[in-house]
Motif scaffolding. Structure first.
Motif, mmCIF file in Angstrom:
data_model
loop_
_atom_site.group_PDB
_atom_site.id
_atom_site.type_symbol
_atom_site.label_atom_id
_atom_site.label_comp_id
_atom_site.label_asym_id
_atom_site.label_seq_id
_atom_site.Cartn_x
_atom_site.Cartn_y
_atom_site.Cartn_z
ATOM 1 N N UNK A 14 0.828 -1.209 0.000
ATOM 2 C CA UNK A 14 0.000 0.000 0.000
ATOM 3 C C UNK A 14 0.858 1.253 0.000
ATOM 4 N N UNK A 15 1.955 1.225 0.716
ATOM 5 C CA UNK A 15 2.849 2.395 0.720
ATOM 6 C C UNK A 15 3.335 2.705 -0.696
ATOM 7 N N UNK A 16 3.691 1.651 -1.441
ATOM 8 C CA UNK A 16 4.152 1.853 -2.821
ATOM 9 C C UNK A 16 3.025 2.409 -3.688
ATOM 10 N N UNK A 17 1.837 1.789 -3.599
ATOM 11 C CA UNK A 17 0.722 2.220 -4.438
ATOM 12 C C UNK A 17 0.245 3.620 -4.065
ATOM 13 N N UNK A 18 0.233 3.949 -2.778
ATOM 14 C CA UNK A 18 -0.202 5.275 -2.336
ATOM 15 C C UNK A 18 0.729 6.356 -2.868
ATOM 16 N N UNK A 19 2.015 6.089 -2.773
ATOM 17 C CA UNK A 19 3.001 7.051 -3.279
ATOM 18 C C UNK A 19 2.878 7.223 -4.787
ATOM 19 N N UNK A 20 2.701 6.101 -5.474
ATOM 20 C CA UNK A 20 2.612 6.130 -6.932
ATOM 21 C C UNK A 20 1.338 6.836 -7.391
ATOM 22 N N UNK A 21 0.211 6.517 -6.762
ATOM 23 C CA UNK A 21 -1.072 7.102 -7.191
ATOM 24 C C UNK A 21 -1.165 8.585 -6.872
ATOM 25 N N UNK A 22 -0.348 9.061 -5.944
ATOM 26 C CA UNK A 22 -0.374 10.481 -5.578
ATOM 27 C C UNK A 22 0.397 11.363 -6.557
ATOM 28 N N UNK A 23 1.185 10.751 -7.422
ATOM 29 C CA UNK A 23 1.960 11.546 -8.381
ATOM 30 C C UNK A 23 1.028 12.170 -9.415
ATOM 31 N N UNK A 24 1.220 13.454 -9.746
ATOM 32 C CA UNK A 24 0.347 14.140 -10.702
ATOM 33 C C UNK A 24 0.237 13.429 -12.051
ATOM 34 N N UNK A 25 1.329 12.811 -12.489
ATOM 35 C CA UNK A 25 1.313 12.117 -13.790
ATOM 36 C C UNK A 25 0.381 10.910 -13.799
ATOM 37 N N UNK A 26 0.052 10.370 -12.609
ATOM 38 C CA UNK A 26 -0.763 9.160 -12.523
ATOM 39 C C UNK A 26 -2.159 9.437 -11.968
ATOM 40 N N UNK A 27 -2.494 10.712 -11.820
ATOM 41 C CA UNK A 27 -3.779 11.071 -11.214
ATOM 42 C C UNK A 27 -4.963 10.539 -12.009
ATOM 43 N N UNK A 28 -4.815 10.425 -13.330
ATOM 44 C CA UNK A 28 -5.911 9.959 -14.176
ATOM 45 C C UNK A 28 -5.809 8.480 -14.539
ATOM 46 N N UNK A 29 -4.891 7.783 -13.891
ATOM 47 C CA UNK A 29 -4.763 6.344 -14.110
ATOM 48 C C UNK A 29 -5.795 5.654 -13.222
ATOM 49 N N UNK A 30 -6.997 5.433 -13.772
ATOM 50 C CA UNK A 30 -8.109 4.927 -12.975
ATOM 51 C C UNK A 30 -7.814 3.552 -12.381
ATOM 52 N N UNK A 31 -7.178 2.684 -13.163
ATOM 53 C CA UNK A 31 -6.876 1.337 -12.669
ATOM 54 C C UNK A 31 -5.964 1.414 -11.449
ATOM 55 N N UNK A 32 -4.924 2.246 -11.531
ATOM 56 C CA UNK A 32 -4.000 2.393 -10.403
ATOM 57 C C UNK A 32 -4.721 2.967 -9.180
ATOM 58 N N UNK A 33 -5.550 3.985 -9.387
ATOM 59 C CA UNK A 33 -6.261 4.617 -8.276
ATOM 60 C C UNK A 33 -7.191 3.613 -7.580
ATOM 61 N N UNK A 34 -7.930 2.843 -8.377
ATOM 62 C CA UNK A 34 -8.864 1.872 -7.803
ATOM 63 C C UNK A 34 -8.138 0.745 -7.073
ATOM 64 N N UNK A 35 -7.006 0.314 -7.600
ATOM 65 C CA UNK A 35 -6.221 -0.732 -6.921
ATOM 66 C C UNK A 35 -5.732 -0.227 -5.571
ATOM 67 N N UNK A 36 -5.318 1.035 -5.558
ATOM 68 C CA UNK A 36 -4.839 1.626 -4.306
ATOM 69 C C UNK A 36 -5.981 1.723 -3.288
ATOM 70 N N UNK A 37 -7.134 2.205 -3.764
ATOM 71 C CA UNK A 37 -8.285 2.350 -2.861
ATOM 72 C C UNK A 37 -8.757 0.993 -2.335
ATOM 73 N N UNK A 38 -8.773 -0.020 -3.206
ATOM 74 C CA UNK A 38 -9.220 -1.351 -2.794
ATOM 75 C C UNK A 38 -8.299 -1.940 -1.733
ATOM 76 N N UNK A 39 -6.977 -1.790 -1.924
ATOM 77 C CA UNK A 39 -6.043 -2.326 -0.926
ATOM 78 C C UNK A 39 -6.146 -1.545 0.376
ATOM 79 N N UNK A 40 -6.334 -0.228 0.269
ATOM 80 C CA UNK A 40 -6.483 0.589 1.474
ATOM 81 C C UNK A 40 -7.741 0.183 2.245
ATOM 82 N N UNK A 41 -8.817 -0.082 1.530
ATOM 83 C CA UNK A 41 -10.054 -0.512 2.182
ATOM 84 C C UNK A 41 -9.876 -1.861 2.878
ATOM 85 N N UNK A 42 -9.135 -2.773 2.186
ATOM 86 C CA UNK A 42 -8.866 -4.088 2.783
ATOM 87 C C UNK A 42 -8.103 -3.945 4.087
#
Length: 378
Positions: A325-353
């Protein structure tokens, strides 16, 4: 004076009078010197100096038949198409049988948007010299611009037949691009196979062949193509990675591991260690898999999204989900990846878990701010 000394003095004077003095070079010889000088300057990229030398040559030998075409080449290299056109037009008036003059004129017409005139000039060049590969290539580009794709493929292939060995691969790949962009992958595969059989086995061509073989489901031939490409491109680690991925798909773990090791010999990359760890896990070799995970963590670059997401997935597989989650959270927070829906949803799903509500809320707000409307997040 003694007669002997008088004779010696006389001989010395005669010898001095008979010494050859260097004669001045003729205008023709001077002109030739400037021609050599100008060509040297042109090859060194000193275009203005080359033009100055050619103009000096022109003063000495204004009717030299080589001048217009030589000056035209300089203007062409400078992108000064109108001046180049004037020179090649003059060159044709002096020698209408020189195919290169027609070829260059056709190229200039094409650059200036005069496709009919370009095509006419190029056909005249080819009538004089059917294997003028520059004319054939330019004709292919004109056909492509007009949407005449079959004619374009044909002329790119003819240009490849006629050109020097080093230029064959780019021309074949131009023809392949025309076919693949038109969805004609079977024809592209056939064309690539024909050229490799002719002995054109550059890494670029073999890689393109491997890509089309994979698309056609010809996995073992594709692995062979990538392997041959890798042997000709020893600094590219991705080719051995492709071989490993194919053998993994074919459930040949030993061959896959061997290919991945070859990739690592070229360059250490975390993504390869992750792939090897998964292979070991598939064989119930957990200790070997953990070692590969360790090496992946040591070599991770932190800039490759594929590398980081695959590393996060592997950490999850090993039960290290907070680290993932630390890796995905850091990655999804980068401006270049803000519109990467798959990455954002994977991060949110793991955070919820992991019951990390703050991260879930942050990611869902980020998705909403990107303009994506979801019924439920995650």
């Amino acid at each position: 004076m003694h007669s002997r000394w008088r004779v010696l003095s006389l001989l010395a004077l005669l010898a001095a009078g008979c010494e050859e003095r260097p004669s001045q070079p003729s205008p023709k010889e001077q002109a030739e010197g400037y021609y050599v000088k100008a060509n040297t300057e042109y090859l060194q990229g000193k275009f203005e100096d080359a033009l100055a030398s050619f103009n000096t040559m022109k003063e000495l030998s204004p009717d030299d038949p080589r001048l217009p075409a030589a000056m035209g080449e300089v203007y062409l290299s400078m992108g000064r198409f109108n001046e180049a056109f004037t020179q090649f037009d003059l060159a044709l008036k002096r020698d209408a049988r020189r195919s290169t003059n027609w070829s260059r004129l056709g190229f200039i017409h094409a650059q200036l948007g005069r496709t009919d005139e370009a095509q006419n000039a190029l056909r005249k060049a080819l009538a004089l010299h059917p294997k003028d590969f520059n004319a054939l290539e330019q004709l292919a580009e004109i056909h492509l611009k007009r949407g005449e794709k079959d004619a374009a493929v044909k002329h790119f292939a003819l240009a490849a037949e006629a050109c020097p060995e080093a230029s064959k691969t780019p021309l074949v790949l131009r023809a392949v691009d025309v076919l693949t962009e038109d969805g004609r992958h079977a024809e592209a595969l056939l064309l690539l196979g024909e050229w490799t059989e002719k002995g054109v086995r550059t890494p670029e061509l073999l890689t393109a062949l491997g890509d089309e073989q994979v698309r056609a489901g010809q996995f073992l031939p594709a692995a062979a193509s990538y392997r041959d490409a890798a042997s000709g491109s020893p600094k590219d680690p991705t080719l051995w990675e492709l071989v490993g991925a194919i053998y993994t798909k074919l459930d040949k773990p030993e061959e896959a591991l061997a290919a991945y090791r070859e990739s690592l010999r070229v360059k250490e990359r975390a993504v390869i260690h992750v792939a090897m760890a998964r292979l070991h896990l598939g064989r119930n070799e957990r200790q070997a898999a953990e070692q590969e995970l360790g090496r992946a963590l040591e070599t991770v670059s932190g800039s490759d999204i594929r590398e980081l997401t695959e590393l996060a997935d592997l950490l999850s597989t090993f039960g290290r989900k907070p680290d993932a989650l630390r890796i995905l959270s850091s990655l999804s927070a980068e401006p270049d990846h803000a519109k990467d829906l798959d990455l954002q949803l994977r991060t949110a799903a793991l955070a919820q878990e992991l019951k990390d509500e703050a991260t879930v809320r942050t990611v869902c707000e980020r998705i909403a701010s990107s303009g994506v409307a979801l019924k439920k997040c995650p």
